[in-house]
Motif scaffolding. Structure first.
Motif, short mmCIF file in Angstrom:
data_model
loop_
_atom_site.label_atom_id
_atom_site.label_comp_id
_atom_site.label_asym_id
_atom_site.label_seq_id
_atom_site.Cartn_x
_atom_site.Cartn_y
_atom_site.Cartn_z
N ILE A 97 0.85 -1.19 0.00
CA ILE A 97 0.00 0.00 0.00
C ILE A 97 0.88 1.24 0.00
O ILE A 97 1.76 1.38 0.86
CB ILE A 97 -0.92 0.03 1.24
CG1 ILE A 97 -1.78 -1.23 1.29
CG2 ILE A 97 -1.78 1.29 1.25
CD1 ILE A 97 -2.50 -1.42 2.62
N ALA A 98 0.66 2.13 -0.94
CA ALA A 98 1.32 3.43 -0.93
C ALA A 98 0.43 4.35 -0.11
O ALA A 98 -0.65 4.74 -0.54
CB ALA A 98 1.50 3.97 -2.34
N ALA A 99 0.85 4.66 1.11
CA ALA A 99 0.08 5.51 2.01
C ALA A 99 0.54 6.95 1.80
O ALA A 99 1.68 7.30 2.10
CB ALA A 99 0.30 5.08 3.46
N VAL A 100 -0.34 7.78 1.27
CA VAL A 100 -0.02 9.15 0.88
C VAL A 100 -0.69 10.13 1.82
O VAL A 100 -1.86 9.98 2.17
CB VAL A 100 -0.50 9.42 -0.57
CG1 VAL A 100 -0.20 10.85 -0.98
CG2 VAL A 100 0.13 8.43 -1.54
N ALA A 101 0.05 11.15 2.23
CA ALA A 101 -0.50 12.27 3.00
C ALA A 101 -0.22 13.53 2.21
O ALA A 101 0.90 13.75 1.74
CB ALA A 101 0.14 12.35 4.38
N ALA A 102 -1.26 14.35 2.02
CA ALA A 102 -1.12 15.57 1.24
C ALA A 102 -2.26 16.52 1.59
O ALA A 102 -3.30 16.10 2.10
CB ALA A 102 -1.17 15.25 -0.25
N PRO A 103 -2.09 17.80 1.29
CA PRO A 103 -3.17 18.75 1.52
C PRO A 103 -4.38 18.43 0.65
O PRO A 103 -4.25 17.88 -0.45
CB PRO A 103 -2.57 20.10 1.10
CG PRO A 103 -1.10 19.91 1.09
CD PRO A 103 -0.88 18.45 0.79
#
Length: 90
Positions: free
Chosen positions: A36-42
């Motif tokens: 899983i590519a866990a992405v955090a972004a605005p």
């Protein structure tokens, strides 16, 4: 699926984000198999992240997930859990 070490795949995703101008997005591998590519972004970057999801999957991740909470979509601190023991009953 592209073979490669998790660190190498993450670096390629970071390069993809940088090329797309997503300088505030972060990514890490999650899940037992690190698939899983866990992405955090605005929240303002959600549309571009959605457009890039197929390219992230092509780099060897089965899923692309958006982290919610403190540095994620809301941009706000994660809410504190409610202490049910101090709640007044009406």
């Amino acid at each position: 699926m592209v073979n490669g070490s998790v660190a190498g795949r993450l670096e390629r995703v970071r390069q993809l984000f940088a090329e797309a101008g997503l300088t505030s997005a972060t990514v890490d591998a999650a899940g037992q198999a690190l698939e899983i590519a866990a992405v955090a972004a605005p929240v303002s970057e959600l549309v571009r992240l959605r457009e890039l999801a197929p390219a992230v999957k092509a780099l060897g991740f089965r899923y692309v997930a958006l982290e919610l909470g403190a540095d994620g979509v809301s941009g706000q601190p994660a809410p504190r859990p409610v202490d049910e023991s101090s709640r007044e009953l009406s």
